[in-house]
Design a protein around this motif. Structure first.
Motif, PDB file in Angstrom:
ATOM      1  N   PRO A 186       0.586  -1.190  -0.063  1.00  0.00           N
ATOM      2  CA  PRO A 186       0.143   0.005  -0.057  1.00  0.00           C
ATOM      3  C   PRO A 186       0.746   1.221   0.072  1.00  0.00           C
ATOM      4  O   PRO A 186       1.926   1.288   0.639  1.00  0.00           O
ATOM      5  CB  PRO A 186      -0.905  -0.044   1.168  1.00  0.00           C
ATOM      6  CG  PRO A 186      -0.973  -1.462   1.738  1.00  0.00           C
ATOM      7  CD  PRO A 186       0.551  -2.017   1.207  1.00  0.00           C
ATOM      8  N   LEU A 187       0.496   2.100  -0.715  1.00  0.00           N
ATOM      9  CA  LEU A 187       1.036   3.592  -0.687  1.00  0.00           C
ATOM     10  C   LEU A 187       1.516   4.130   0.559  1.00  0.00           C
ATOM     11  O   LEU A 187       2.543   4.725   0.856  1.00  0.00           O
ATOM     12  CB  LEU A 187       0.472   4.477  -1.878  1.00  0.00           C
ATOM     13  CG  LEU A 187       1.436   5.814  -2.132  1.00  0.00           C
ATOM     14  CD1 LEU A 187       2.524   5.431  -2.667  1.00  0.00           C
ATOM     15  CD2 LEU A 187       0.485   6.669  -2.870  1.00  0.00           C
ATOM     16  N   ALA A 188       0.580   3.892   1.227  1.00  0.00           N
ATOM     17  CA  ALA A 188       0.774   4.464   2.768  1.00  0.00           C
ATOM     18  C   ALA A 188       1.863   3.897   3.563  1.00  0.00           C
ATOM     19  O   ALA A 188       2.708   4.537   4.034  1.00  0.00           O
ATOM     20  CB  ALA A 188      -0.548   4.344   3.701  1.00  0.00           C
ATOM     21  N   VAL A 189       2.045   2.799   3.315  1.00  0.00           N
ATOM     22  CA  VAL A 189       3.234   1.984   4.017  1.00  0.00           C
ATOM     23  C   VAL A 189       4.535   2.548   3.415  1.00  0.00           C
ATOM     24  O   VAL A 189       5.636   2.667   4.207  1.00  0.00           O
ATOM     25  CB  VAL A 189       3.147   0.517   3.756  1.00  0.00           C
ATOM     26  CG1 VAL A 189       4.586  -0.292   4.176  1.00  0.00           C
ATOM     27  CG2 VAL A 189       1.814  -0.057   4.330  1.00  0.00           C
ATOM     28  N   VAL A 190       4.713   2.808   1.864  1.00  0.00           N
ATOM     29  CA  VAL A 190       5.750   3.376   1.491  1.00  0.00           C
ATOM     30  C   VAL A 190       6.121   4.725   1.955  1.00  0.00           C
ATOM     31  O   VAL A 190       7.083   5.029   2.409  1.00  0.00           O
ATOM     32  CB  VAL A 190       5.698   3.502  -0.119  1.00  0.00           C
ATOM     33  CG1 VAL A 190       6.823   3.838  -0.758  1.00  0.00           C
ATOM     34  CG2 VAL A 190       5.204   1.905  -0.660  1.00  0.00           C
ATOM     35  N   ARG A 191       4.991   5.628   2.054  1.00  0.00           N
ATOM     36  CA  ARG A 191       5.373   6.750   2.413  1.00  0.00           C
ATOM     37  C   ARG A 191       5.767   6.702   3.850  1.00  0.00           C
ATOM     38  O   ARG A 191       6.703   7.615   4.479  1.00  0.00           O
ATOM     39  CB  ARG A 191       3.733   7.468   2.509  1.00  0.00           C
ATOM     40  CG  ARG A 191       3.509   7.852   1.052  1.00  0.00           C
ATOM     41  CD  ARG A 191       2.118   8.627   1.038  1.00  0.00           C
ATOM     42  NE  ARG A 191       1.823   9.235  -0.440  1.00  0.00           N
ATOM     43  CZ  ARG A 191       0.687   9.447  -0.638  1.00  0.00           C
ATOM     44  NH1 ARG A 191      -0.485   9.319   0.059  1.00  0.00           N
ATOM     45  NH2 ARG A 191       0.535   9.952  -1.907  1.00  0.00           N
ATOM     46  N   ASP A 192       5.307   6.189   4.968  1.00  0.00           N
ATOM     47  CA  ASP A 192       5.544   5.817   6.205  1.00  0.00           C
ATOM     48  C   ASP A 192       7.129   5.330   6.192  1.00  0.00           C
ATOM     49  O   ASP A 192       7.944   6.093   7.093  1.00  0.00           O
ATOM     50  CB  ASP A 192       4.714   4.952   7.021  1.00  0.00           C
ATOM     51  CG  ASP A 192       3.286   5.665   7.185  1.00  0.00           C
ATOM     52  OD1 ASP A 192       3.329   6.822   7.193  1.00  0.00           O
ATOM     53  OD2 ASP A 192       2.534   4.905   7.511  1.00  0.00           O
ATOM     54  N   ALA A 193       7.569   4.464   5.605  1.00  0.00           N
ATOM     55  CA  ALA A 193       8.924   4.084   5.523  1.00  0.00           C
ATOM     56  C   ALA A 193       9.887   5.106   4.981  1.00  0.00           C
ATOM     57  O   ALA A 193      10.928   5.170   5.416  1.00  0.00           O
ATOM     58  CB  ALA A 193       9.107   2.719   4.521  1.00  0.00           C
ATOM     59  N   MET A 194       9.348   5.776   3.889  1.00  0.00           N
ATOM     60  CA  MET A 194      10.101   7.018   3.359  1.00  0.00           C
ATOM     61  C   MET A 194      10.446   7.857   4.634  1.00  0.00           C
ATOM     62  O   MET A 194      11.375   8.540   4.927  1.00  0.00           O
ATOM     63  CB  MET A 194       9.477   7.811   2.293  1.00  0.00           C
ATOM     64  CG  MET A 194       9.744   6.692   1.080  1.00  0.00           C
ATOM     65  SD  MET A 194       8.697   7.493  -0.456  1.00  0.00           S
ATOM     66  CE  MET A 194       9.695   8.985  -0.739  1.00  0.00           C
ATOM     67  N   ALA A 195       9.271   8.517   5.249  1.00  0.00           N
ATOM     68  CA  ALA A 195       9.378   9.516   6.103  1.00  0.00           C
ATOM     69  C   ALA A 195      10.350   8.954   7.273  1.00  0.00           C
ATOM     70  O   ALA A 195      11.094   9.895   7.779  1.00  0.00           O
ATOM     71  CB  ALA A 195       8.117   9.613   6.859  1.00  0.00           C
ATOM     72  N   ALA A 196      10.384   7.705   7.798  1.00  0.00           N
ATOM     73  CA  ALA A 196      11.167   7.280   8.832  1.00  0.00           C
ATOM     74  C   ALA A 196      12.583   7.180   8.255  1.00  0.00           C
ATOM     75  O   ALA A 196      13.523   7.441   8.937  1.00  0.00           O
ATOM     76  CB  ALA A 196      10.753   5.735   9.145  1.00  0.00           C
ATOM     77  N   ALA A 197      12.846   6.667   7.076  1.00  0.00           N
ATOM     78  CA  ALA A 197      14.214   6.819   6.670  1.00  0.00           C
ATOM     79  C   ALA A 197      14.825   8.197   6.654  1.00  0.00           C
ATOM     80  O   ALA A 197      15.877   8.514   6.912  1.00  0.00           O
ATOM     81  CB  ALA A 197      14.226   6.221   5.214  1.00  0.00           C
ATOM     82  N   VAL A 198      13.944   9.310   6.117  1.00  0.00           N
ATOM     83  CA  VAL A 198      14.500  10.643   6.258  1.00  0.00           C
ATOM     84  C   VAL A 198      14.746  11.166   7.553  1.00  0.00           C
ATOM     85  O   VAL A 198      15.580  11.812   7.823  1.00  0.00           O
ATOM     86  CB  VAL A 198      13.329  11.601   5.496  1.00  0.00           C
ATOM     87  CG1 VAL A 198      13.651  13.187   5.569  1.00  0.00           C
ATOM     88  CG2 VAL A 198      13.207  11.136   4.042  1.00  0.00           C
ATOM     89  N   ALA A 199      13.827  10.840   8.601  1.00  0.00           N
ATOM     90  CA  ALA A 199      14.023  11.150   9.947  1.00  0.00           C
ATOM     91  C   ALA A 199      15.347  10.872  10.479  1.00  0.00           C
ATOM     92  O   ALA A 199      15.917  11.274  11.517  1.00  0.00           O
ATOM     93  CB  ALA A 199      12.798  10.943  10.688  1.00  0.00           C
TER      94      ALA A 199
ATOM     95  N   CYS B 292      18.107  10.173   8.952  1.00  0.00           N
ATOM     96  CA  CYS B 292      19.320  10.707   8.285  1.00  0.00           C
ATOM     97  C   CYS B 292      19.469  12.128   8.750  1.00  0.00           C
ATOM     98  O   CYS B 292      18.713  13.014   8.641  1.00  0.00           O
ATOM     99  CB  CYS B 292      18.940  10.683   6.787  1.00  0.00           C
ATOM    100  SG  CYS B 292      20.405  11.051   5.913  1.00  0.00           S
ATOM    101  N   ASP B 293      20.687  12.476   8.990  1.00  0.00           N
ATOM    102  CA  ASP B 293      21.057  13.971   9.359  1.00  0.00           C
ATOM    103  C   ASP B 293      21.356  14.949   8.184  1.00  0.00           C
ATOM    104  O   ASP B 293      21.400  15.923   8.526  1.00  0.00           O
ATOM    105  CB  ASP B 293      22.380  13.876  10.335  1.00  0.00           C
ATOM    106  CG  ASP B 293      22.400  13.017  11.482  1.00  0.00           C
ATOM    107  OD1 ASP B 293      21.163  12.820  12.100  1.00  0.00           O
ATOM    108  OD2 ASP B 293      23.243  12.423  12.179  1.00  0.00           O
TER     109      ASP B 293
END
Length: 216
Positions: free
Chosen positions: A1-14, A16-17
């Motif tokens: 689901p697209l929401a899962v991808v978006r959540d994973a992207m947000a977590a990866a960005v958070a 990273c410094d």
């Protein structure tokens, strides 16, 4: 689901410094038994990572190409797809160490231009823009699609087809694009100098404005 991808992207960005980041999203078939037969109950896996984006460089800052010795294999069933088997690109990139060369032109088995090691390639001759067909090899990148769409909307004649390596020998301008570097005007091909052109400039300042260095 697209929401899962978006959540994973947000977590990866958070996690990273870096202020400016490149996010990589990979989807695989998931685990399976040994051997080549795919499992019938495959459970796809999602891998998302984020890292420091390369420093922004202006569209006309210089981009030098060389023609690679390696020839891409023809496989129509995989052509266009950004799959994870990039061994041909790895072998091609290993052909040079010269820091003055930014990228390499990849040809197919028949000597036709396909792409570069890092992106898609376009060139202009007269009023016509050309880009290789990707029906036997290569990656049909998202930025390539955006460029084709914008040019056609503007009434520019865009020809997609098989073109020999000689097609690049006397072009008016050329550029390479991908989602990391944006658009870069080609300034040399195999030692022959090129000037950044008006078409690349128009694309860079519209579709790729966010890739340009910030003005002081």
């Amino acid at each position: 689901p697209l929401a899962v991808v978006r959540d994973a992207m947000a977590a990866a960005v958070a996690d990273c410094d870096a202020v400016e980041q490149v996010v990589r999203v990979m989807v695989t078939r998931g685990n399976g038994p040994r051997g080549y037969r795919p499992p019938t109950d495959a459970k796809p896996a999602l891998y998302v990572s984020s890292g420091q984006a390369p420093a922004r460089r202006a569209w006309d800052a210089g981009y030098s190409l060389r023609t690679c010795d390696l020839r891409l294999g023809h496989q129509p069933r995989l052509a266009g797809i950004k799959h994870l088997n990039r061994l041909e690109n790895v072998l091609a990139r290993a052909e040079w160490d010269d820091p003055a060369i930014d990228d390499g032109v990849l040809l197919g088995q028949s000597g036709e231009v396909v792409e570069t090691v890092n992106g898609n390639i376009f060139w202009r001759d007269g009023d016509t823009v050309f880009t290789p067909a990707l029906n036997r090899a290569g990656v049909s990148g998202r930025q390539r699609a955006r460029i084709i769409d914008m040019l056609r909307r503007a009434g520019t004649d865009v020809v997609i087809g098989p073109f020999s390596a000689g097609s690049l020998s006397a072009v008016a301008e050329a550029w390479v694009c991908n989602s990391v570097i944006g658009l870069r005007a080609v300034t040399a091909i195999d030692g022959r100098s090129l000037l950044p052109g008006a078409t690349a400039h128009r694309l860079a300042t519209s579709l790729f404005a966010d890739w340009q260095p910030e003005q002081p």
